[in-house]
Design a protein around this motif. Structure first.
Motif, PDB file in Angstrom:
ATOM      1  N   GLU A 140      16.555   1.041 -28.943  1.00 18.93           N
ATOM      2  CA  GLU A 140      16.957  -0.336 -28.662  1.00 18.93           C
ATOM      3  C   GLU A 140      16.444  -0.801 -27.300  1.00 18.93           C
ATOM      4  O   GLU A 140      16.154  -1.978 -27.106  1.00 18.93           O
ATOM      5  CB  GLU A 140      18.488  -0.454 -28.706  1.00 18.93           C
ATOM      6  N   ALA A 141      16.316   0.148 -26.386  1.00 19.56           N
ATOM      7  CA  ALA A 141      15.841  -0.211 -25.051  1.00 19.56           C
ATOM      8  C   ALA A 141      14.320  -0.310 -24.991  1.00 19.56           C
ATOM      9  O   ALA A 141      13.755  -0.708 -23.977  1.00 19.56           O
ATOM     10  CB  ALA A 141      16.326   0.821 -24.040  1.00 19.56           C
ATOM     11  N   GLY A 142      13.646   0.032 -26.074  1.00 18.98           N
ATOM     12  CA  GLY A 142      12.183   0.020 -26.074  1.00 18.98           C
ATOM     13  C   GLY A 142      11.634   1.103 -25.167  1.00 18.98           C
ATOM     14  O   GLY A 142      10.636   0.908 -24.469  1.00 18.98           O
ATOM     15  N   GLY A 143      12.284   2.260 -25.184  1.00 19.26           N
ATOM     16  CA  GLY A 143      11.869   3.360 -24.311  1.00 19.26           C
ATOM     17  C   GLY A 143      10.478   3.858 -24.619  1.00 19.26           C
ATOM     18  O   GLY A 143      10.029   3.801 -25.758  1.00 19.26           O
ATOM     19  N   LYS A 144       9.765   4.299 -23.559  1.00 14.99           N
ATOM     20  CA  LYS A 144       8.424   4.851 -23.725  1.00 14.99           C
ATOM     21  C   LYS A 144       8.413   6.353 -23.499  1.00 14.99           C
ATOM     22  O   LYS A 144       7.408   7.004 -23.770  1.00 14.99           O
ATOM     23  CB  LYS A 144       7.454   4.183 -22.741  1.00 14.99           C
ATOM     24  N   LEU A 145       9.505   6.839 -22.969  1.00 22.24           N
ATOM     25  CA  LEU A 145       9.620   8.283 -22.763  1.00 22.24           C
ATOM     26  C   LEU A 145      11.101   8.628 -22.789  1.00 22.24           C
ATOM     27  O   LEU A 145      11.919   7.932 -22.174  1.00 22.24           O
ATOM     28  CB  LEU A 145       9.004   8.675 -21.401  1.00 22.24           C
ATOM     29  N   PHE A 146      11.417   9.662 -23.537  1.00 18.02           N
ATOM     30  CA  PHE A 146      12.812  10.080 -23.691  1.00 18.02           C
ATOM     31  C   PHE A 146      12.931  11.489 -23.126  1.00 18.02           C
ATOM     32  O   PHE A 146      12.248  12.407 -23.579  1.00 18.02           O
ATOM     33  CB  PHE A 146      13.172  10.060 -25.183  1.00 18.02           C
ATOM     34  N   ILE A 147      13.804  11.621 -22.117  1.00 17.92           N
ATOM     35  CA  ILE A 147      13.999  12.943 -21.510  1.00 17.92           C
ATOM     36  C   ILE A 147      15.467  13.332 -21.670  1.00 17.92           C
ATOM     37  O   ILE A 147      16.353  12.681 -21.108  1.00 17.92           O
ATOM     38  CB  ILE A 147      13.643  12.941 -20.005  1.00 17.92           C
ATOM     39  N   SER A 148      15.668  14.361 -22.458  1.00 19.93           N
ATOM     40  CA  SER A 148      17.026  14.855 -22.659  1.00 19.93           C
ATOM     41  C   SER A 148      17.228  16.058 -21.736  1.00 19.93           C
ATOM     42  O   SER A 148      16.421  16.996 -21.754  1.00 19.93           O
ATOM     43  CB  SER A 148      17.216  15.249 -24.128  1.00 19.93           C
ATOM     44  N   ILE A 149      18.280  15.999 -20.899  1.00 21.81           N
ATOM     45  CA  ILE A 149      18.468  17.026 -19.859  1.00 21.81           C
ATOM     46  C   ILE A 149      19.669  17.912 -20.194  1.00 21.81           C
ATOM     47  O   ILE A 149      20.771  17.412 -20.438  1.00 21.81           O
ATOM     48  CB  ILE A 149      18.637  16.351 -18.474  1.00 21.81           C
ATOM     49  N   HIS A 150      19.377  19.187 -20.209  1.00 21.80           N
ATOM     50  CA  HIS A 150      20.404  20.169 -20.569  1.00 21.80           C
ATOM     51  C   HIS A 150      20.328  21.374 -19.630  1.00 21.80           C
ATOM     52  O   HIS A 150      19.391  21.517 -18.858  1.00 21.80           O
ATOM     53  CB  HIS A 150      20.201  20.658 -22.012  1.00 21.80           C
ATOM     54  N   ALA A 151      21.326  22.237 -19.775  1.00 19.05           N
ATOM     55  CA  ALA A 151      21.279  23.536 -19.100  1.00 19.05           C
ATOM     56  C   ALA A 151      21.525  24.609 -20.165  1.00 19.05           C
ATOM     57  O   ALA A 151      22.258  24.372 -21.137  1.00 19.05           O
ATOM     58  CB  ALA A 151      22.323  23.624 -17.996  1.00 19.05           C
ATOM     59  N   ASN A 152      20.883  25.749 -19.976  1.00 17.98           N
ATOM     60  CA  ASN A 152      20.847  26.779 -21.013  1.00 17.98           C
ATOM     61  C   ASN A 152      21.907  27.857 -20.792  1.00 17.98           C
ATOM     62  O   ASN A 152      22.544  27.891 -19.741  1.00 17.98           O
ATOM     63  CB  ASN A 152      19.453  27.412 -21.034  1.00 17.98           C
ATOM     64  N   SER A 153      22.003  28.708 -21.790  1.00 23.09           N
ATOM     65  CA  SER A 153      22.991  29.784 -21.686  1.00 23.09           C
ATOM     66  C   SER A 153      22.704  30.839 -22.738  1.00 23.09           C
ATOM     67  O   SER A 153      22.210  30.500 -23.830  1.00 23.09           O
ATOM     68  CB  SER A 153      24.401  29.208 -21.875  1.00 23.09           C
ATOM     69  N   MET A 154      22.964  32.085 -22.389  1.00 22.69           N
ATOM     70  CA  MET A 154      22.890  33.151 -23.380  1.00 22.69           C
ATOM     71  C   MET A 154      24.275  33.262 -24.010  1.00 22.69           C
ATOM     72  O   MET A 154      25.288  32.916 -23.383  1.00 22.69           O
ATOM     73  CB  MET A 154      22.496  34.472 -22.720  1.00 22.69           C
ATOM     74  N   PRO A 155      24.318  33.781 -25.266  1.00 19.56           N
ATOM     75  CA  PRO A 155      25.623  33.864 -25.926  1.00 19.56           C
ATOM     76  C   PRO A 155      26.601  34.743 -25.125  1.00 19.56           C
ATOM     77  O   PRO A 155      27.798  34.459 -25.092  1.00 19.56           O
ATOM     78  CB  PRO A 155      25.295  34.512 -27.270  1.00 19.56           C
ATOM     79  N   ARG A 156      26.045  35.750 -24.490  1.00 22.17           N
ATOM     80  CA  ARG A 156      26.929  36.619 -23.712  1.00 22.17           C
ATOM     81  C   ARG A 156      26.587  36.465 -22.248  1.00 22.17           C
ATOM     82  O   ARG A 156      25.431  36.487 -21.857  1.00 22.17           O
ATOM     83  CB  ARG A 156      26.744  38.075 -24.147  1.00 22.17           C
ATOM     84  N   LYS A 157      27.597  36.268 -21.428  1.00 21.26           N
ATOM     85  CA  LYS A 157      27.345  36.081 -20.007  1.00 21.26           C
ATOM     86  C   LYS A 157      28.277  37.000 -19.197  1.00 21.26           C
ATOM     87  O   LYS A 157      29.389  37.341 -19.700  1.00 21.26           O
ATOM     88  CB  LYS A 157      27.521  34.610 -19.608  1.00 21.26           C
ATOM     89  N   PRO A 158      27.843  37.334 -18.014  1.00 21.40           N
ATOM     90  CA  PRO A 158      26.570  36.957 -17.404  1.00 21.40           C
ATOM     91  C   PRO A 158      25.394  37.612 -18.111  1.00 21.40           C
ATOM     92  O   PRO A 158      25.547  38.627 -18.765  1.00 21.40           O
ATOM     93  CB  PRO A 158      26.696  37.458 -15.977  1.00 21.40           C
ATOM     94  N   ALA A 159      24.209  37.004 -17.898  1.00 23.85           N
ATOM     95  CA  ALA A 159      22.972  37.500 -18.521  1.00 23.85           C
ATOM     96  C   ALA A 159      21.839  37.318 -17.526  1.00 23.85           C
ATOM     97  O   ALA A 159      21.868  36.384 -16.719  1.00 23.85           O
ATOM     98  CB  ALA A 159      22.698  36.742 -19.808  1.00 23.85           C
ATOM     99  N   PRO A 160      20.835  38.208 -17.577  1.00 23.62           N
ATOM    100  CA  PRO A 160      19.762  38.150 -16.569  1.00 23.62           C
ATOM    101  C   PRO A 160      18.763  37.002 -16.800  1.00 23.62           C
ATOM    102  O   PRO A 160      18.047  36.600 -15.877  1.00 23.62           O
ATOM    103  CB  PRO A 160      19.085  39.504 -16.714  1.00 23.62           C
ATOM    104  N   GLN A 161      18.705  36.526 -18.018  1.00 21.68           N
ATOM    105  CA  GLN A 161      17.681  35.495 -18.293  1.00 21.68           C
ATOM    106  C   GLN A 161      17.846  34.310 -17.340  1.00 21.68           C
ATOM    107  O   GLN A 161      18.950  33.849 -17.086  1.00 21.68           O
ATOM    108  CB  GLN A 161      17.801  34.981 -19.726  1.00 21.68           C
ATOM    109  N   ARG A 162      16.712  33.867 -16.826  1.00 26.79           N
ATOM    110  CA  ARG A 162      16.719  32.705 -15.940  1.00 26.79           C
ATOM    111  C   ARG A 162      15.413  31.920 -16.108  1.00 26.79           C
ATOM    112  O   ARG A 162      14.403  32.462 -16.543  1.00 26.79           O
ATOM    113  CB  ARG A 162      16.911  33.136 -14.494  1.00 26.79           C
ATOM    114  N   GLY A 163      15.493  30.648 -15.717  1.00 22.35           N
ATOM    115  CA  GLY A 163      14.269  29.836 -15.807  1.00 22.35           C
ATOM    116  C   GLY A 163      14.442  28.605 -16.694  1.00 22.35           C
ATOM    117  O   GLY A 163      15.426  28.441 -17.403  1.00 22.35           O
ATOM    118  N   PHE A 164      13.496  27.725 -16.542  1.00 19.38           N
ATOM    119  CA  PHE A 164      13.567  26.472 -17.325  1.00 19.38           C
ATOM    120  C   PHE A 164      12.712  26.592 -18.586  1.00 19.38           C
ATOM    121  O   PHE A 164      11.750  27.362 -18.636  1.00 19.38           O
ATOM    122  CB  PHE A 164      13.112  25.264 -16.486  1.00 19.38           C
TER     123      PHE A 164
END
Ligand SMILES: [Zn+2]
Length: 520
Positions: free
Chosen positions: A352-376
């Motif tokens: 509806e806004a006539g967007g030209k770029l859509f950026i959905s921002i999230h943060a990740n997680s492993m099912p079990r925490k803490p977990a060593p995985q890191r990074g985007f």
């Protein structure tokens, strides 16, 4: 030769014997002018050309060596020759010469010629600006009133421009019925007006005026003929008498050049399309989609950091950077507060806004925490290929459980349909990939967040947005170290700035891509 001589002698005797005969000249009903010497032979009345000229005020030239007499009017020369049945009428204006044959020879008598008046009157009628006839019974030459002004039937011609062409107006003093014209493919219009007398100077002095390039007038004793050369824009013609008067009108219909028309059409359409394209290719609206919100916290870190909060803060920092540094770009958020927004509603907001770029921002997680995985990780909308992609997609997609009637609303997103939906996105995938590449580089250059690469997965949230789109997992909240960084204002600012640099770069590349591709 002998016969001729005899005939001449006889003629002389005859003329001599009958010269007492005269014919009256009646002009406009009045018997005013001198008489014309005549004689009658075989019921034919012959009259003196000299007397005719005198009675009618015509110029006369006698050529002694040829026995020829020439009567002159302003426009015509009428020539007769002794012992000869031919009368030549010359139009000195047009140069037209007409030769007529009399039923009998003209008779020479000294420096005069005797012509059969009944027939000769026909030529006088042609060359004089009035009616002329000979009444044999009363031996009267009957001449109408001399009305020089009315002699000219056609006084000139005017060209008038009209919406769809032109009108050529032949200005007429009287109602002329007998005229015709035709237009030839070579661009000439040929007009004939029977019995019309014309002011030849008006035509000879006619200055070219669009679409008339040239006129060639010709006055013959019996008609006026006008050849009109027209320029190429004239397609067809009509000729008729002006319903409001006596003028004769030639309507010239303009040629509608189909190629010119098509070119104009094409040009306009092209410019319109280009303008539309250029607009389409302006990165003027960027939609920022902070993941989760309200009753949906998203994933929760080891220390309790909520994904929805990290996503919203980074989103707002990014939006502020864009608004501050890219004044021509509008920022639209799918949410600006801690509120719940359905996944499909987010795509709608973007569209509806006539967007030209859509950026959905999230943060990740492993099912079990803490977990060593890191990074985007940067995700493009495609059916997940790896187990991990599927896992993350399932997790992000699972938020629909917070939505009412989610089974019904997302029923169309079966595995098979999802492929079709993502195929519909293929138009944008190239640009989605390009932005993902740039974002990856900017994150690497500007943050200390590990790069876990660009991946593909079937995120519902990306399905609805009809524009280049990525889902950005900024890092792992299941890693305590990364959680601390993502929860910090400094970390959030660093990521927002890296994202902003990516947006800025992408904006430049995106608009340049269009300029290059379109040649403008
Ligand atoms: Zn999420």
């Amino acid at each position: 030769m002998r016969f001729t001589i005899i005939f001449q002698i006889v003629s002389f005797i005859f003329v001599f014997n009958t010269q007492a005969q005269t014919s009256r000249v009646i002009i406009d009903g009045r018997d005013e002018k001198p008489l014309i010497a005549t004689f009658t032979e075989h019921s034919i009345v012959y009259g003196s050309m000299r007397d005719v000229a005198n009675a009618l005020d015509l110029g006369l030239y006698f050529a002694a060596e040829t026995g020829k007499i020439e009567l002159k009017t302003a426009q015509f020369r009428l020539k007769a020759t002794g012992d000869n049945p031919f009368v030549v009428v010359n139009d000195i204006v047009t140069g037209a010469e007409s030769v007529y044959q009399l039923p009998v020879n003209v008779i020479s008598a000294g420096n005069d010629l005797f012509v059969p008046l009944n027939d000769f009157a026909r030529f006088l009628d042609i060359v004089l600006p009035t009616d002329v006839s000979f009444e044999t019974a009363g031996r009267e030459l009957v001449v109408g009133e001399f009305r020089p002004a009315h002699h000219i039937d056609i006084t000139g011609m005017e060209v008038e421009e009209r919406k769809n062409g032109y009108l050529i107006r032949l200005k007429s003093n009287r109602s002329i019925k007998d005229f015709s014209g035709f237009y030839r493919e070579d661009g000439w219009f040929y007009l004939t007006i029977v019995g019309a007398r014309v002011d030849m100077n008006a035509f000879k002095n006619f200055a070219p005026k669009t679409p008339v390039r040239r006129v060639v007038p010709e006055q013959t004793p019996t008609a006026f003929q006008l050849s009109i050369q027209l320029n190429r824009e004239v397609h067809s013609t009509d000729i008729f008498r002006d319903p409001k008067g006596d003028d004769i009108i030639i309507a010239l219909h303009r040629r509608v050049d189909p190629t010119e028309l098509a070119q104009n059409h094409r040009r306009a359409a092209t410019e319109e399309a280009l303008a539309r394209e250029r607009d389409r290719w302006k990165l003027d609206v960027i939609v920022i989609d902070p993941g989760h919100g309200g009753k949906d916290p998203g994933t929760i870190g080891v220390r309790g950091t909520r994904e929805k909060d990290v996503a919203l803060v980074i989103s707002k920092k990014l939006g502020e950077l864009i608004e501050r540094n890219m004044p021509n770009t509008r920022v639209v958020y799918t949410r600006e507060t801690d509120e719940f927004v359905e996944l499909d509603r987010r795509g709608q907001i973007a569209n509806e806004a006539g967007g030209k770029l859509f950026i959905s921002i999230h943060a990740n997680s492993m099912p079990r925490k803490p977990a060593p995985q890191r990074g985007f990780e940067i995700y493009l909308l495609r059916p997940g290929r790896t187990e991990e992609a599927i896992r993350i997609a399932e997790r992000e997609n699972s938020v629909i459980r917070f939505e009412e009637d989610y089974e019904e609303r997302y029923a169309h997103l079966t595995d098979e349909n999802f492929i079709l939906v993502t195929m519909a996105h293929s138009a944008y995938i190239r640009y989605s990939e390009q932005f993902a590449d740039i974002l990856q580089n900017k994150m690497r250059q500007n943050t200390r967040v590990n790069n876990r690469g660009i991946r593909q997965a079937g995120f519902y949230v990306l399905v609805g947005a009809s524009m280049p789109s990525v889902l950005f997992e900024v890092g792992y909240l299941s890693n305590p170290d990364e959680e601390r960084f993502l929860a910090s204002s400094q970390g959030q600012q660093q990521i927002a700035e890296a994202m902003f640099k990516a947006v800025e770069r992408f904006s430049r590349e995106y608009e340049t891509m269009f300029e290059t591709a379109s040649g403008f």
